[in-house]
Design a protein around this motif. Structure first.
Motif, PDB file in Angstrom:
ATOM      1  N   GLU A 115       0.694  -1.221   0.168  1.00 60.39           N
ATOM      2  CA  GLU A 115       0.094  -0.022   0.066  1.00 60.39           C
ATOM      3  C   GLU A 115       0.877   1.153  -0.175  1.00 60.39           C
ATOM      4  N   HIS A 116       2.077   1.221   0.660  1.00 61.83           N
ATOM      5  CA  HIS A 116       2.839   2.223   0.648  1.00 61.83           C
ATOM      6  C   HIS A 116       3.654   2.422  -0.582  1.00 61.83           C
ATOM      7  N   VAL A 117       3.982   1.485  -1.021  1.00 60.50           N
ATOM      8  CA  VAL A 117       4.705   1.400  -2.556  1.00 60.50           C
ATOM      9  C   VAL A 117       3.685   2.071  -3.605  1.00 60.50           C
ATOM     10  N   GLU A 118       2.534   1.707  -3.636  1.00 60.81           N
ATOM     11  CA  GLU A 118       1.522   2.144  -4.240  1.00 60.81           C
ATOM     12  C   GLU A 118       1.463   3.722  -4.408  1.00 60.81           C
ATOM     13  N   ASN A 119       1.518   4.282  -2.868  1.00 63.79           N
ATOM     14  CA  ASN A 119       1.081   5.553  -2.781  1.00 63.79           C
ATOM     15  C   ASN A 119       2.593   6.504  -3.091  1.00 63.79           C
ATOM     16  N   ILE A 120       3.627   5.779  -3.012  1.00 67.14           N
ATOM     17  CA  ILE A 120       4.885   6.313  -3.360  1.00 67.14           C
ATOM     18  C   ILE A 120       4.886   6.559  -5.052  1.00 67.14           C
ATOM     19  N   PHE A 121       4.618   5.608  -5.665  1.00 63.82           N
ATOM     20  CA  PHE A 121       4.563   5.709  -7.024  1.00 63.82           C
ATOM     21  C   PHE A 121       3.314   6.756  -7.630  1.00 63.82           C
ATOM     22  N   LYS A 122       2.358   6.709  -6.765  1.00 66.25           N
ATOM     23  CA  LYS A 122       1.533   7.732  -7.220  1.00 66.25           C
ATOM     24  C   LYS A 122       1.680   9.166  -6.851  1.00 66.25           C
ATOM     25  N   GLY A 123       2.597   9.538  -6.238  1.00 61.68           N
ATOM     26  CA  GLY A 123       3.004  10.660  -5.615  1.00 61.68           C
ATOM     27  C   GLY A 123       2.325  11.144  -4.293  1.00 61.68           C
ATOM     28  N   VAL A 124       1.507  10.188  -3.802  1.00 64.31           N
ATOM     29  CA  VAL A 124       0.632  10.702  -2.332  1.00 64.31           C
ATOM     30  C   VAL A 124       1.588  10.624  -1.314  1.00 64.31           C
TER      31      VAL A 124
ATOM     32  N   ARG B 299      26.251   4.674   6.512  1.00 61.30           N
ATOM     33  CA  ARG B 299      26.872   5.353   5.071  1.00 61.30           C
ATOM     34  C   ARG B 299      26.299   6.762   4.771  1.00 61.30           C
ATOM     35  N   LYS B 300      26.891   7.660   4.584  1.00 62.32           N
ATOM     36  CA  LYS B 300      26.442   9.044   4.221  1.00 62.32           C
ATOM     37  C   LYS B 300      26.556   9.150   2.716  1.00 62.32           C
ATOM     38  N   ASP B 301      26.921   8.203   1.745  1.00 62.36           N
ATOM     39  CA  ASP B 301      26.748   8.234   0.432  1.00 62.36           C
ATOM     40  C   ASP B 301      25.779   7.605  -0.304  1.00 62.36           C
ATOM     41  N   VAL B 302      24.803   7.255   0.631  1.00 65.75           N
ATOM     42  CA  VAL B 302      23.427   6.648   0.031  1.00 65.75           C
ATOM     43  C   VAL B 302      22.623   7.753  -0.696  1.00 65.75           C
ATOM     44  N   THR B 303      22.287   7.522  -1.968  1.00 65.63           N
ATOM     45  CA  THR B 303      21.612   8.509  -2.746  1.00 65.63           C
ATOM     46  C   THR B 303      20.206   8.161  -3.256  1.00 65.63           C
ATOM     47  N   THR B 304      20.157   6.675  -3.424  1.00 63.28           N
ATOM     48  CA  THR B 304      19.114   6.175  -3.887  1.00 63.28           C
ATOM     49  C   THR B 304      18.625   4.871  -2.955  1.00 63.28           C
ATOM     50  N   VAL B 305      17.219   4.689  -3.124  1.00 58.53           N
ATOM     51  CA  VAL B 305      16.466   3.709  -2.514  1.00 58.53           C
ATOM     52  C   VAL B 305      15.815   2.769  -3.724  1.00 58.53           C
ATOM     53  N   VAL B 306      16.079   1.570  -3.405  1.00 57.72           N
ATOM     54  CA  VAL B 306      15.780   0.274  -4.422  1.00 57.72           C
ATOM     55  C   VAL B 306      14.710  -0.376  -3.746  1.00 57.72           C
ATOM     56  N   VAL B 307      13.318  -0.252  -4.189  1.00 55.86           N
ATOM     57  CA  VAL B 307      12.091  -0.565  -3.483  1.00 55.86           C
ATOM     58  C   VAL B 307      11.744  -2.116  -3.573  1.00 55.86           C
TER      59      VAL B 307
ATOM     60  N   PHE C 130      13.848   5.121  -5.922  1.00 51.89           N
ATOM     61  CA  PHE C 130      13.843   6.550  -5.655  1.00 51.89           C
ATOM     62  C   PHE C 130      14.747   7.458  -5.354  1.00 51.89           C
ATOM     63  N   ASP C 131      15.069   8.342  -5.675  1.00 54.13           N
ATOM     64  CA  ASP C 131      16.225   9.248  -5.049  1.00 54.13           C
ATOM     65  C   ASP C 131      15.849   9.845  -3.778  1.00 54.13           C
ATOM     66  N   ILE C 132      16.903  10.065  -2.892  1.00 57.92           N
ATOM     67  CA  ILE C 132      16.591  10.577  -1.721  1.00 57.92           C
ATOM     68  C   ILE C 132      17.148  12.181  -1.664  1.00 57.92           C
ATOM     69  N   ASP C 133      16.033  12.836  -1.483  1.00 58.08           N
ATOM     70  CA  ASP C 133      16.277  14.534  -1.608  1.00 58.08           C
ATOM     71  C   ASP C 133      16.881  14.842  -0.347  1.00 58.08           C
ATOM     72  N   THR C 134      16.487  14.397   0.839  1.00 60.71           N
ATOM     73  CA  THR C 134      17.053  14.722   1.891  1.00 60.71           C
ATOM     74  C   THR C 134      16.457  13.946   3.026  1.00 60.71           C
TER      75      THR C 134
ATOM     76  N   GLU D  86      13.109  12.179  -7.032  1.00 63.36           N
ATOM     77  CA  GLU D  86      12.395  11.538  -8.226  1.00 63.36           C
ATOM     78  C   GLU D  86      12.038   9.688  -8.162  1.00 63.36           C
ATOM     79  N   VAL D  87      11.059   9.451  -8.480  1.00 64.32           N
ATOM     80  CA  VAL D  87      10.500   8.154  -8.529  1.00 64.32           C
ATOM     81  C   VAL D  87      10.656   7.397  -9.735  1.00 64.32           C
ATOM     82  N   ARG D  88      11.213   6.147  -9.899  1.00 67.08           N
ATOM     83  CA  ARG D  88      11.302   5.529 -11.090  1.00 67.08           C
ATOM     84  C   ARG D  88      10.597   3.879 -10.798  1.00 67.08           C
TER      85      ARG D  88
END
Length: 139
Positions: free
Chosen positions: A10-19, A31-39, A52-56, A97-99
């Protein structure tokens, strides 16, 4: 560097919908060099479905995190409070950004000895099965 997170369907769906524009965590990466989350979408899906990319990354007391993120939380206050009960610190990953992948990936086909992580798993090349991930650019 990329990390894999286990996230409920349910959370994955809401992430991809932008909710859902924040992903909440009790622990965050050392680690401080993590920039992207694989879902990794948990069961019943059981597949890697995108990234998705981590903005902050926000870190604060749970009540403060809720105030800063509630409009993009994608969850109820009760759910949030239960998730962070007895915690002094909460983390919120601001989703950039979400892919979503066109074809979902069975993690057992691309990662050696895959077990869905309780918190997170670094996507290291030494976990990759030979020749299976280059096309998805996991690393």
């Amino acid at each position: 560097m990329k990390v894999l997170l286990s996230i409920n369907p349910e959370h994955v769906e809401n992430i991809f919908k932008g909710v859902k524009t924040f992903e909440f965590r009790r622990k965050v990466f050392a680690r401080k060099d993590v920039t992207t989350v694989v879902v990794y979408c948990t069961m019943p899906v059981g597949k890697i479905v995108g990234e998705f990319d981590i903005d902050t990354i926000l870190m604060d007391a749970p009540d403060e995190i809720w105030e800063k993120t509630r409009s993009g939380s994608g969850i109820t206050k009760d759910f949030f409070d239960q998730y962070f009960s007895d915690r002094k610190v909460a983390y919120a990953l601001k989703i950039g950004e979400v892919r979503e992948y066109e074809e979902y990936v069975d993690p057992k086909e691309v990662l050696d000895n895959f077990t869905p992580p309780q918190s997170y798993m670094y996507m290291k090349e030494d976990r990759q099965k030979i020749g299976r991930c280059e096309q998805l650019d996991f690393w």
